[in-house]
Design a protein around this motif. Structure first.
Motif, PDB file in Angstrom:
ATOM      1  N   PRO A  91      62.500 -26.098  12.089  1.00 29.06           N
ATOM      2  CA  PRO A  91      63.633 -26.530  11.264  1.00 29.06           C
ATOM      3  C   PRO A  91      63.485 -27.955  10.727  1.00 29.06           C
ATOM      4  CG  PRO A  91      64.421 -25.567  13.320  1.00 29.06           C
ATOM      5  CD  PRO A  91      62.938 -25.665  13.415  1.00 29.06           C
ATOM      6  N   THR A  92      62.908 -28.840  11.508  1.00 32.30           N
ATOM      7  CA  THR A  92      62.731 -30.228  11.066  1.00 32.30           C
ATOM      8  C   THR A  92      61.754 -30.305   9.899  1.00 32.30           C
ATOM      9  OG1 THR A  92      63.201 -31.060  13.288  1.00 32.30           O
ATOM     10  CG2 THR A  92      62.018 -32.542  11.799  1.00 32.30           C
ATOM     11  N   ILE A  93      60.632 -29.628  10.049  1.00 32.24           N
ATOM     12  CA  ILE A  93      59.615 -29.649   8.997  1.00 32.24           C
ATOM     13  C   ILE A  93      60.110 -28.904   7.759  1.00 32.24           C
ATOM     14  CG2 ILE A  93      57.258 -28.931   8.396  1.00 32.24           C
ATOM     15  CD1 ILE A  93      57.521 -31.344  10.385  1.00 32.24           C
ATOM     16  N   LYS A  94      60.735 -27.752   7.949  1.00 30.63           N
ATOM     17  CA  LYS A  94      61.235 -26.958   6.823  1.00 30.63           C
ATOM     18  C   LYS A  94      62.276 -27.744   6.026  1.00 30.63           C
ATOM     19  CE  LYS A  94      61.811 -23.140   4.437  1.00 30.63           C
ATOM     20  NZ  LYS A  94      60.843 -22.735   3.442  1.00 30.63           N
ATOM     21  N   ALA A  95      63.180 -28.423   6.696  1.00 30.96           N
ATOM     22  CA  ALA A  95      64.211 -29.200   6.007  1.00 30.96           C
ATOM     23  C   ALA A  95      63.584 -30.330   5.184  1.00 30.96           C
ATOM     24  CB  ALA A  95      65.219 -29.765   7.005  1.00 30.96           C
ATOM     25  N   ALA A  96      62.586 -30.990   5.745  1.00 24.19           N
ATOM     26  CA  ALA A  96      61.906 -32.066   5.015  1.00 24.19           C
ATOM     27  C   ALA A  96      61.198 -31.506   3.780  1.00 24.19           C
ATOM     28  CB  ALA A  96      60.909 -32.784   5.922  1.00 24.19           C
ATOM     29  N   HIS A  97      60.544 -30.372   3.948  1.00 27.12           N
ATOM     30  CA  HIS A  97      59.860 -29.749   2.812  1.00 27.12           C
ATOM     31  C   HIS A  97      60.853 -29.353   1.721  1.00 27.12           C
ATOM     32  CE1 HIS A  97      56.150 -28.420   5.385  1.00 27.12           C
ATOM     33  NE2 HIS A  97      56.212 -29.724   5.198  1.00 27.12           N
ATOM     34  N   GLU A  98      61.955 -28.766   2.113  1.00 22.52           N
ATOM     35  CA  GLU A  98      62.961 -28.351   1.133  1.00 22.52           C
ATOM     36  C   GLU A  98      63.519 -29.555   0.369  1.00 22.52           C
ATOM     37  OE1 GLU A  98      65.747 -26.027   3.393  1.00 22.52           O
ATOM     38  OE2 GLU A  98      64.489 -24.238   3.275  1.00 22.52           O
ATOM     39  N   ARG A 131      52.570 -29.462  -2.195  1.00 20.55           N
ATOM     40  CA  ARG A 131      53.169 -28.114  -2.163  1.00 20.55           C
ATOM     41  C   ARG A 131      52.298 -27.175  -1.331  1.00 20.55           C
ATOM     42  NH1 ARG A 131      57.336 -27.701  -5.927  1.00 20.55           N
ATOM     43  NH2 ARG A 131      57.106 -29.062  -7.731  1.00 20.55           N
ATOM     44  N   TYR A 132      51.002 -27.250  -1.511  1.00 20.71           N
ATOM     45  CA  TYR A 132      50.091 -26.422  -0.737  1.00 20.71           C
ATOM     46  C   TYR A 132      50.143 -26.793   0.740  1.00 20.71           C
ATOM     47  CZ  TYR A 132      45.878 -24.134   0.886  1.00 20.71           C
ATOM     48  OH  TYR A 132      45.003 -23.355   1.603  1.00 20.71           O
ATOM     49  N   GLU A 133      50.216 -28.076   1.038  1.00 19.90           N
ATOM     50  CA  GLU A 133      50.315 -28.518   2.432  1.00 19.90           C
ATOM     51  C   GLU A 133      51.612 -28.035   3.075  1.00 19.90           C
ATOM     52  OE1 GLU A 133      49.643 -32.734   2.596  1.00 19.90           O
ATOM     53  OE2 GLU A 133      47.558 -32.524   1.927  1.00 19.90           O
ATOM     54  N   HIS A 134      52.680 -27.975   2.316  1.00 24.05           N
ATOM     55  CA  HIS A 134      53.942 -27.424   2.843  1.00 24.05           C
ATOM     56  C   HIS A 134      53.713 -25.983   3.277  1.00 24.05           C
ATOM     57  CE1 HIS A 134      56.881 -30.337   0.601  1.00 24.05           C
ATOM     58  NE2 HIS A 134      56.092 -30.966   1.459  1.00 24.05           N
ATOM     59  N   TRP A 135      53.058 -25.227   2.418  1.00 27.17           N
ATOM     60  CA  TRP A 135      52.791 -23.824   2.722  1.00 27.17           C
ATOM     61  C   TRP A 135      51.935 -23.728   3.987  1.00 27.17           C
ATOM     62  CZ3 TRP A 135      48.137 -21.026   2.694  1.00 27.17           C
ATOM     63  CH2 TRP A 135      48.295 -19.642   2.806  1.00 27.17           C
ATOM     64  N   GLU A 136      50.911 -24.569   4.103  1.00 29.63           N
ATOM     65  CA  GLU A 136      50.049 -24.567   5.295  1.00 29.63           C
ATOM     66  C   GLU A 136      50.842 -24.914   6.551  1.00 29.63           C
ATOM     67  OE1 GLU A 136      46.947 -27.390   4.303  1.00 29.63           O
ATOM     68  OE2 GLU A 136      45.501 -25.761   4.246  1.00 29.63           O
ATOM     69  N   ASP A 137      51.669 -25.952   6.455  1.00 30.81           N
ATOM     70  CA  ASP A 137      52.440 -26.407   7.617  1.00 30.81           C
ATOM     71  C   ASP A 137      53.375 -25.313   8.124  1.00 30.81           C
ATOM     72  OD1 ASP A 137      51.247 -28.870   7.392  1.00 30.81           O
ATOM     73  OD2 ASP A 137      53.013 -29.861   6.510  1.00 30.81           O
ATOM     74  N   GLU A 138      54.036 -24.647   7.198  1.00 29.20           N
ATOM     75  CA  GLU A 138      55.012 -23.632   7.592  1.00 29.20           C
ATOM     76  C   GLU A 138      54.335 -22.373   8.084  1.00 29.20           C
ATOM     77  OE1 GLU A 138      57.942 -23.189   4.503  1.00 29.20           O
ATOM     78  OE2 GLU A 138      58.118 -25.351   4.320  1.00 29.20           O
TER      79      GLU A 138
END
Length: 89
Positions: free
Chosen positions: A47-54, A82-89
């Motif tokens: 949730p922390t990472i997803k919220a930051a990405h959003e 954007r690609y790193e967000h996808w990788e992280d999630e």
């Protein structure tokens, strides 16, 4: 732009708190692991990472798009993020 900067500061603070929690867990290995701390931290990761990405995708990236006129390298950096967000999630 100040709202974007303030928002980024808040999300960075949240991520740093998560990093501190992970370091505390790592420092406790292997003998003094607090399983409740591990569970709490594990539940907070996504949730922390997803919220930051959003936030970045909804607010930061559009603000950076305006700057692309000044520096064309910004577009490549945003695309990489954007690609790193996808990788992280």
């Amino acid at each position: 732009m100040p709202d974007v900067i303030d928002g980024m500061g808040e999300y960075c603070k949240n991520q740093l708190e998560l990093c501190d929690a992970l370091e505390t867990i790592a420092d406790s290995l292997p003998d003094n692991v607090d399983t409740q701390k591990c569970l709490h931290t594990a539940r907070a990761l996504y949730p922390t990472i997803k919220a930051a990405h959003e936030f970045e995708e909804a607010h930061l990236f559009p603000a950076l798009d305006v700057l692309e006129i000044v520096d064309s390298r910004i577009d490549a950096s945003v695309e990489r993020l954007r690609y790193e967000h996808w990788e992280d999630e």
